[in-house]
Design a protein around this motif. Structure first.
Motif, PDB file in Angstrom:
ATOM      1  N   MET A 276      40.187  45.059  44.403  1.00 13.21           N
ATOM      2  CA  MET A 276      41.262  45.424  43.473  1.00 13.21           C
ATOM      3  C   MET A 276      42.018  46.612  44.053  1.00 13.21           C
ATOM      4  SD  MET A 276      40.957  46.362  39.431  1.00 13.21           S
ATOM      5  CE  MET A 276      40.265  44.763  39.110  1.00 13.21           C
ATOM      6  N   SER A 277      43.347  46.596  43.947  1.00  9.19           N
ATOM      7  CA  SER A 277      44.142  47.669  44.529  1.00  9.19           C
ATOM      8  C   SER A 277      43.928  48.982  43.804  1.00  9.19           C
ATOM      9  CB  SER A 277      45.633  47.289  44.473  1.00  9.19           C
ATOM     10  OG  SER A 277      46.086  47.304  43.147  1.00  9.19           O
TER      11      SER A 277
ATOM     12  N   LYS B  37      45.741  49.267  40.423  1.00 10.96           N
ATOM     13  CA  LYS B  37      45.111  48.486  39.354  1.00 10.96           C
ATOM     14  C   LYS B  37      43.865  49.198  38.848  1.00 10.96           C
ATOM     15  CE  LYS B  37      46.520  44.171  41.451  1.00 10.96           C
ATOM     16  NZ  LYS B  37      46.014  43.020  42.189  1.00 10.96           N
TER      17      LYS B  37
ATOM     18  N   LYS C 127      42.860  32.213  37.426  1.00  9.92           N
ATOM     19  CA  LYS C 127      42.747  32.758  38.773  1.00  9.92           C
ATOM     20  C   LYS C 127      44.139  33.085  39.297  1.00  9.92           C
ATOM     21  CE  LYS C 127      41.327  31.279  43.401  1.00  9.92           C
ATOM     22  NZ  LYS C 127      40.767  30.148  44.184  1.00  9.92           N
ATOM     23  N   VAL C 128      44.272  34.239  39.923  1.00 10.32           N
ATOM     24  CA  VAL C 128      45.561  34.639  40.482  1.00 10.32           C
ATOM     25  C   VAL C 128      46.034  33.611  41.512  1.00 10.32           C
ATOM     26  CG1 VAL C 128      46.705  36.335  41.971  1.00 10.32           C
ATOM     27  CG2 VAL C 128      45.305  37.110  40.052  1.00 10.32           C
TER      28      VAL C 128
ATOM     29  N   ASN D 101      50.630  35.471  38.632  1.00  8.35           N
ATOM     30  CA  ASN D 101      50.515  36.444  39.723  1.00  8.35           C
ATOM     31  C   ASN D 101      49.567  37.581  39.328  1.00  8.35           C
ATOM     32  OD1 ASN D 101      51.960  38.449  38.245  1.00  8.35           O
ATOM     33  ND2 ASN D 101      53.911  37.604  38.968  1.00  8.35           N
ATOM     34  N   SER D 102      49.315  38.476  40.260  1.00  5.68           N
ATOM     35  CA  SER D 102      48.321  39.521  40.083  1.00  5.68           C
ATOM     36  C   SER D 102      48.654  40.463  38.932  1.00  5.68           C
ATOM     37  CB  SER D 102      48.170  40.315  41.380  1.00  5.68           C
ATOM     38  OG  SER D 102      47.221  41.343  41.237  1.00  5.68           O
ATOM     39  N   GLU D 103      49.901  40.938  38.882  1.00  9.13           N
ATOM     40  CA  GLU D 103      50.297  41.883  37.834  1.00  9.13           C
ATOM     41  C   GLU D 103      50.230  41.234  36.452  1.00  9.13           C
ATOM     42  OE1 GLU D 103      51.895  41.376  40.671  1.00  9.13           O
ATOM     43  OE2 GLU D 103      51.348  43.274  41.639  1.00  9.13           O
TER      44      GLU D 103
ATOM     45  N   VAL E  21      46.576  41.019  35.188  1.00  6.17           N
ATOM     46  CA  VAL E  21      46.098  42.287  34.642  1.00  6.17           C
ATOM     47  C   VAL E  21      46.644  42.481  33.227  1.00  6.17           C
ATOM     48  CG1 VAL E  21      46.235  44.805  34.873  1.00  6.17           C
ATOM     49  CG2 VAL E  21      45.758  43.396  36.877  1.00  6.17           C
TER      50      VAL E  21
ATOM     51  N   THR F 132      36.013  39.882  39.405  1.00  3.07           N
ATOM     52  CA  THR F 132      36.919  40.263  40.482  1.00  3.07           C
ATOM     53  C   THR F 132      36.646  39.360  41.663  1.00  3.07           C
ATOM     54  OG1 THR F 132      36.753  42.565  39.752  1.00  3.07           O
ATOM     55  CG2 THR F 132      37.741  42.168  41.892  1.00  3.07           C
TER      56      THR F 132
ATOM     57  N   ASN G 167      41.318  40.602  43.073  1.00  7.76           N
ATOM     58  CA  ASN G 167      42.086  40.329  41.860  1.00  7.76           C
ATOM     59  C   ASN G 167      41.164  40.062  40.673  1.00  7.76           C
ATOM     60  OD1 ASN G 167      44.861  40.325  42.916  1.00  7.76           O
ATOM     61  ND2 ASN G 167      44.181  38.562  44.109  1.00  7.76           N
TER      62      ASN G 167
ATOM     63  N   GLY H 266      40.065  38.001  37.360  1.00 12.17           N
ATOM     64  CA  GLY H 266      40.118  36.613  36.906  1.00 12.17           C
ATOM     65  C   GLY H 266      39.240  36.418  35.688  1.00 12.17           C
TER      66      GLY H 266
END
Length: 399
Positions: free
Chosen positions: A1-2, A5, A56-57, A78-80, A83, A125, A129, A131
């Protein structure tokens, strides 16, 4: 995870003031009562009669129906956006668990056309990402006949004490079968049924029995504390969930020894291999003692798999192996001759035992599955061929 995030989650995960009971409950109510954007996807799951939801992203939401996973007619997430959809589902405690462990399990509720549905949720995770995998929890608990389970299953509901194990892989219907057994007791006996679940799978409606359902993490901090409380809560029947470690199994055995009827699940492919799976939880020097504890406290082991049905309006049916702990089975376990348990099951058919071969033949005779499905999952293809030709092989001499 970034990093960004993680910061977003960490900020949201700050504990509420004081950790008092009122804050503990309000924190959870705040999540379950408000309308969330993700609820529209849960509603689609219910309306399409799906059992599981996967998010799932990079993919659209997917649901499992009749054992197969299919994508919903929605764009990839998408990822954002993921979240934004999933983080609000968690209360502060589960957000902290998610941050520390990379995943969190909890129950979630959603209103669908005036009916409140419950879901067992796992946030995870993967590849950096967030999920989701969620399973729909049914309020309606089918009876044995509605689940196409053998009538001899009733025998495992009429004991006053002992351990009953349901074996199978994830998604094999173990929880549904146990729910039907507990509901059988609920309809027939005036007892106290206590379930300790992580999370709760089925919600029961009380009939003759008093039923208390405690969810680990929601109603009590952890399983160890729940079991300490349980001995003071006067249960006749207990569900202790999955036998995944030494502590859980020892707790279940102790409860069975002290006069309770205890149900649990275990990951094993058959009733016979269940013994080895239990022993794997313990060091070698404890195996003889555990064999004795298993032999004298267990009433039965049921192993099952779910198969796609060919009968109209029937999604999947279980093929079931049943092993009761009669004197022969106990003797084989005490002497470490687990490889002979399959023979003991076959010669115990008059007592209601059955192996997978007998179960598959019954499902074929009732036109619930096709031959291709039966032979694809048969542990012994030759034995099934002989059974279908009317040749009954019982080797009592082997024992």
């Amino acid at each position: 995870m970034s990093h960004s995030k993680a910061e977003d989650l960490s900020t949201a995960a700050q504990p509420s003031s004081g950790g008092e009971l009122s804050a503990f409950l309000l924190d959870r109510l705040a999540v379950h009562e408000k309308e969330l954007e993700v609820d529209r996807i849960f509603r689609a799951l219910v309306k399409l009669d799906g059992s599981d939801l996967h998010m799932k992203v990079g993919s659209p939401p997917m649901i499992r129906t009749d054992g197969e996973v299919r994508a919903l007619d929605l764009p990839p997430i998408n990822s954002e956006e993921m979240v934004r959809l999933l983080v609000p589902m968690m209360d502060s405690r589960n957000r902290q668990i998610f941050l520390e462990n990379g995943g969190a399990d909890f129950s979630y509720t959603c209103d669908v056309d005036g009916t409140t549905w419950r879901f067992r949720v796992n946030l995870l995770t993967q590849l950096g990402n967030i999920g989701l995998v969620a399973r729909k929890i049914n309020d309606f608990v089918p009876d044995f006949e509605g689940l196409y389970l053998p009538p001899s299953m009733e025998k495992l509901c009429n004991y006053d004490q002992g351990l009953v194990l349901l074996a199978g892989v994830t998604g094999s219907g173990k929880s549904t079968t146990i729910a039907s057994m507990l509901n059988y007791i609920n309809r027939k006996y005036r007892k106290h049924i206590l379930t300790l679940e992580d999370p709760i799978e089925f919600l029961f409606t009380e009939d003759k029995s008093v039923i208390n359902q405690r969810e680990i993490g929601e109603d009590v901090k952890d399983f160890g504390i729940a079991m300490k409380h349980a001995v003071r809560e006067d249960p006749d029947v207990m569900l202790v969930g999955e036998m995944r470690d030494e502590e859980t199994f020892m707790t279940a055995i102790h409860a069975a020894e002290t006069g309770h009827l205890v149900y649990g699940t275990i990951h094993a492919s058959s009733a016979a291999t269940c013994i080895g799976r239990i022993l794997d939880l313990f060091p070698q020097d404890m195996h003889d003692a555990m064999r004795s504890a298993i032999a004298f406290n267990t009433k039965g082991i049921v192993a099952q798999k779910l198969l796609k049905s060919i009968k109209p309006d029937v999604g999947r049916v279980p093929t079931v192996e049943i092993m009761f702990f009669n004197p022969i089975v106990k003797k084989l376990i005490l002497e470490g001759e687990d490889h002979k348990l399959s023979d003991a099951i076959r010669i115990g058919s008059e007592e209601g035992m059955q192996d997978f071969t007998m179960s598959l033949k019954q499902l074929l005779d009732e036109n619930l599955i096709d031959r291709a499905t039966a032979f694809a999952v048969a542990p012994n293809v030759d034995a099934l061929k002989m059974a279908l030709k009317g040749i009954d092989v019982k080797s009592a001499g082997i024992l």
